[in-house]
Scaffold this active site. Structure first.
Site, mmCIF file in Angstrom:
data_model
loop_
_atom_site.group_PDB
_atom_site.id
_atom_site.type_symbol
_atom_site.label_atom_id
_atom_site.label_comp_id
_atom_site.label_asym_id
_atom_site.label_seq_id
_atom_site.Cartn_x
_atom_site.Cartn_y
_atom_site.Cartn_z
ATOM 1 N N ILE A 176 0.862 -1.198 0.000
ATOM 2 C CA ILE A 176 0.000 0.000 0.000
ATOM 3 C C ILE A 176 0.890 1.237 0.000
ATOM 4 O O ILE A 176 2.071 1.152 0.341
ATOM 5 C CB ILE A 176 -0.953 0.086 1.235
ATOM 6 C CG1 ILE A 176 -0.158 0.101 2.549
ATOM 7 C CG2 ILE A 176 -1.994 -0.996 1.223
ATOM 8 C CD1 ILE A 176 -0.972 0.562 3.749
ATOM 9 N N VAL A 274 6.166 2.826 -0.438
ATOM 10 C CA VAL A 274 5.405 1.581 -0.520
ATOM 11 C C VAL A 274 5.627 0.696 0.707
ATOM 12 O O VAL A 274 6.745 0.282 0.993
ATOM 13 C CB VAL A 274 5.789 0.795 -1.793
ATOM 14 C CG1 VAL A 274 4.839 -0.375 -1.982
ATOM 15 C CG2 VAL A 274 5.777 1.698 -3.014
ATOM 16 N N SER A 275 4.550 0.408 1.404
ATOM 17 C CA SER A 275 4.630 -0.336 2.653
ATOM 18 C C SER A 275 3.979 -1.713 2.518
ATOM 19 O O SER A 275 3.018 -1.877 1.774
ATOM 20 C CB SER A 275 3.891 0.464 3.733
ATOM 21 O OG SER A 275 3.679 -0.331 4.876
ATOM 22 N N PRO A 276 4.502 -2.703 3.263
ATOM 23 C CA PRO A 276 3.849 -4.008 3.278
ATOM 24 C C PRO A 276 2.773 -4.074 4.363
ATOM 25 O O PRO A 276 2.092 -5.092 4.506
ATOM 26 C CB PRO A 276 4.998 -4.951 3.646
ATOM 27 C CG PRO A 276 5.832 -4.136 4.579
ATOM 28 C CD PRO A 276 5.722 -2.706 4.110
ATOM 29 N N ASP A 383 5.924 2.850 9.034
ATOM 30 C CA ASP A 383 6.438 1.491 9.218
ATOM 31 C C ASP A 383 7.321 1.422 10.461
ATOM 32 O O ASP A 383 7.704 0.356 10.913
ATOM 33 C CB ASP A 383 7.245 1.046 7.994
ATOM 34 C CG ASP A 383 6.346 0.859 6.774
ATOM 35 O OD1 ASP A 383 5.160 0.542 6.972
ATOM 36 O OD2 ASP A 383 6.839 1.036 5.661
#
Ligand SMILES: *[C@@H]1O[C@H](CO)[C@@H](O)[C@H](O)[C@H]1NC(C)=O
Ligand SMILES: *[C@@H]1O[C@H](CO)[C@@H](O)[C@H](O)[C@H]1NC(C)=O
Ligand SMILES: *[C@@H]1O[C@H](CO)[C@@H](O)[C@H](O)[C@H]1NC(C)=O
Ligand SMILES: *[C@@H]1O[C@H](CO)[C@@H](O)[C@H](O)[C@H]1NC(C)=O
Ligand SMILES: *[C@@H]1O[C@H](CO)[C@@H](O)[C@H](O)[C@H]1NC(C)=O
Length: 730
Positions: A176, A274-276, A383
């Protein structure tokens, strides 16, 4: 063609048969351990001194891929590291020069980092990155250099003729955008071209020998390996590291992690925003969404952080590793994969990004700025929120921090204008003491094999920055007569310069904008420069190497204490088992054993393992079925007394569900350092135990003791004091 073959035979003095026009190349793959110190050092990534490592979940590897067409060659090395760095690359190239003369150079070696946040820090020569790690960590640096060189040697020695194929596809549900408010500031008509606010495309390059043997694979997919959050203390390649071992084991069934023949790399792309952590940022006190512009809860950053879909960070890592792995398998087996055809070319240049002249779209010429970080840098990203109470999106100065920083060196008024609207927190480009804080000299590279193009970039491009760069390269190649290229951004390559946002995202000054260190026109500068590189490469025009970056190795300061000595509790020896396994365990359970141990920094066992899980074969011999590199094991190490030098190693083995019944044992190896500095290896082995197939309804199973044995080693008794006194006398 015949002329060219003859020419290359003369030049290279060896009969090889690459033929780029039909897609035959000389290709080689290699892999080596780069894990480094397993305990006692800070982990790179969260800009936070807190995560000090104390063991290994999975080992980190360098994976090298050589592509050569008899005329040109390049090697792409993917490393399970926070980022590639200048000093590491300089030393790697120096050592390759000793081994191979001029075959490998600064220009044709690309080193890229996956950006895991769970690897040892201290291998970057610039001061800013050493603040959390308390300086330079020689063992981390040496292990990384050694492992990368070794991976290239293996690739070099394995060169054979073969073919390359590429395939790409969408992977949804694996990332995301963590700064959507910045993304939304990009022009509407530009955003309208894309369905998502992160790239969902995974692009894969497959290496197959001429005889059909599967050799290797690299894929690029943009997502931060921050599934393991900043509370993790075990070394890990995070979601990409796990995907790598899943893929390699699938290609070499029954192999140990990092030991199979097939080399599979999950490389990083434009992961900037962009992060997991797809569950999104939440206020951990209330469970509600954080403020979208500032990522705060009640005005503070600390409580706002994002998590993945798993029940804990390990499960989230497993989920995203598995999703990337499964997509890669699909692309690897894609019957419509396209064969790569055409020449190998590579070009690279160092440039001074602190004052690069950019011609903007409207024709105005402007300069990039000296490196500086904005206030939102200190806030951290969702994050891993920052340690200070800075908020993201700050465009006004915080007077307290400004004062502290100004106490060091006054911020240059010209730079304040240059970086506008970024409020400068740290003008690192102006700090030269005790040595440089960040790098002005930046390395840029473009490589191609046929229609496949790799742009190696020196930091973290955001989603839209990466899209603009790829589009630009596609048009430049088309203009130069090479239409329809497949461009990939290889992120965090060669040198680390933080983030690269678009001009519009920069204006929002979230973490990524605040960390775009060369100012608002950084991306435009790179687009201009990579355009020049691509044109020069395609026209066969030689360009100068650019300014050489400084080598600061001899200046490095380290405040991380070496291990002084190790000893054992009275009446114990190194390797003695403090907690034996249960005599009978079942698949799905976890075996936990403990050993009298010593500091892992005495020898990081590069290429080896601190543990083995062994299975007894029919002839009574023991076969290793897992090491500390494997996902199902964990090795952790705790000092029990700094004064006495005693310590305990804990080994955990999650017995895989598909384990068949049999007899097993676990070993631990390490090195102890004695007073006076002698280092000696030791080995400990548990009692054998049985893995039984469960009849979960049997009374025997139900009545098994489930609580763990007492595993606290005696450390505070008279005996220990005695052993301490004796060790002093000896
Ligand atoms: C990290 O993950 C663990 C679960 O594994 C969770 O308990 C913890 O709150 C998380 N911490 C942060 C700072 O994200
Ligand atoms: C930056 O470059 C420009 C143009 O090349 C030059 O005029 C200027 O003096 C340089 N500034 C610094 C601080 O080096
Ligand atoms: C060109 O664009 C820049 C950045 O958007 C702006 O600062 C500058 O004033 C513009 N110049 C002209 C001549 O419009
Ligand atoms: C596994 O279990 C089966 C059935 O109980 C038994 O016959 C066999 O000997 C066992 N194998 C080992 C290696 O213990
Ligand atoms: C074990 O017990 C459960 C619940 O009593 C039952 O549903 C299941 O069928 C039993 N399994 C076997 C293998 O007997």
């Amino acid at each position: 063609m015949i002329c060219k073959v003859l020419l290359s035979l003369l030049v290279l003095g060896a009969a090889r048969a690459a033929d780029p026009a039909t897609g035959i190349y000389n290709i080689g793959v290699g892999r080596y351990d780069i894990t480094g110190p397993a305990a006692g050092v800070n982990m790179m990534g969260y800009v936070n001194p807190a995560p000090i490592n104390d063991g290994i979940h999975i080992r980190l590897f360098a994976r090298a891929f050589i592509i050569d067409d008899d005329t040109n060659r390049f090697v792409f090395v993917n490393t399970d590291l926070g980022m590639a760095t200048q000093l590491v690359k300089m030393t790697v190239v120096e050592r390759l020069k000793i081994l191979y003369g001029g075959i490998y150079t600064t220009e044709n070696v690309i080193i890229s980092g996956t950006h895991t946040h769970s690897g040892p820090a201290g291998y970057i020569q610039y001061l800013l990155y050493q603040v959390p790690s308390l300086g330079f960590i020689d063992q981390a640096y040496e292990s990384i250099v050694y492992g990368i060189v070794e991976s290239i040697i293996q690739a070099h020695n394995s060169i054979t003729t073969g073919r390359l194929y590429y395939s790409s596809g969408e992977l949804l549900n694996a990332n995301i955008n963590r700064s959507p408010s910045a993304y939304l500031n990009n022009p509407e008509e530009e955003r309208a071209k894309y369905q998502y606010d992160t790239d969902k495309t995974m692009t894969l390059l497959k290496f197959v020998a001429e005889d059909g043997t599967d050799l290797g694979m690299v894929n690029w997919f943009a997502v931060h390996p921050t599934s393991m959050n900043k509370t993790n203390t075990l070394v890990s390649g995070d979601n990409k590291g796990y995907a790598e071992q899943l893929f390699e084991k699938a290609m070499d069934p029954g192999s140990l992690a990092g030991k199979g023949k097939f080399v599979g790399a999950f490389a990083q792309s434009n992961c900037g925003d962009v992060s997991p952590n797809t569950d999104g940022p939440k206020c951990q006190d209330t469970g509600l969404a954080c403020d979208i512009l500032t990522s705060t809860c009640g005005g503070r950053v600390k409580l706002c952080y994002a998590a993945g879909p798993g029940k804990d960070m390990e499960e989230s890592t497993e989920i995203f590793g598995t999703r990337q792995f499964e997509k890669a398998v699909e692309l690897y087996n894609d019957p419509n994969a396209v064969q790569v055809i055409g020449p190998v070319q590579i070009i690279g240049q160092q440039l001074d990004m602190s004052n690069y002249t950019v011609t903007l779209a409207n024709g105005t010429a402007t300069q990039t700025c000296r490196p500086a970080l904005g206030f939102s840098f200190a806030a951290g990203a969702t994050d891993g929120p920052g340690v200070f109470d800075f908020t993201q999106g700050m465009t006004e100065d915080n007077p307290f921090w400004t004062k502290i920083v100004n106490f060091v060196v006054e911020t240059d008024p010209e730079q304040i204008v240059c970086h506008h609207p970024k409020p400068i927190l740290l003008e690192t480009g102006n700090y030269h003491r005790p040595y440089e804080w960040t790098s002005d000299i930046v390395e840029t590279q473009v490589a191609r094999v046929g229609q496949f193009v790799i742009a190696a970039v020196p930091g973290e491009f955001t989603t839209m920055s990466g899209r603009r760069m790829r589009d630009q390269l596609s048009s430049v190649f088309a203009e130069e007569g090479v239409p329809g290229i497949v461009p990939v951004i290889a992120g965090l390559s060669n040198v680390y310069t933080h983030y690269i946002t678009t001009f519009e995202e920069y204006a929002i000054q979230r973490y990524e904008g605040a960390s775009t260190i060369f100012g608002p026109h950084t991306l435009e500068a790179y687009m201009q420069h990579y355009t020049m590189l691509a044109r020069a490469m395609l026209r066969g025009k030689a360009i100068p190497p650019g300014p050489a970056p400084p080598n600061l190795l001899k200046d490095q300061i380290s405040l991380v204490r070496e291990n002084v000595y190790d000893s054992t509790p009275f009446d114990y020896a190194f390797g003695d088992v403090l907690a034996q396994p249960y005599p009978v365990v079942y698949p799905g359970e976890t075996v936990i054993v403990k050993f009298v141990s010593a500091h892992p920094r005495n020898d990081p066992l590069l290429g080896g393992s601190f543990l083995t899980v062994e299975r007894q074969a029919d002839d009574g011999s023991w076969e290793v079925i897992a090491t500390d590199a494997d996902w199902e094991t964990k090795y952790s190490w705790q000092r029990t007394s700094t004064l006495l030098g005693t310590s305990v190693a804990t080994v955990k083995w999650d017995v895989p569900e598909d384990t068949t019944n049999g007899t097993f044992r676990i070993s631990h190896t390490g090195h102890a350092k004695f007073m006076g500095g002698t280092i000696q290896s030791f080995l400990g082995v548990t009692e054998p135990f049985f893995v039984a197939l469960p009849d979960r309804n049997s009374t025997e199973f139900i009545n098994l003791p489930r609580e763990k044995p007492d595993d606290t080693p005696a450390t505070n008794n008279i005996g220990n004091l005695l052993s301490y006194v004796m060790s002093l006398v000896m």
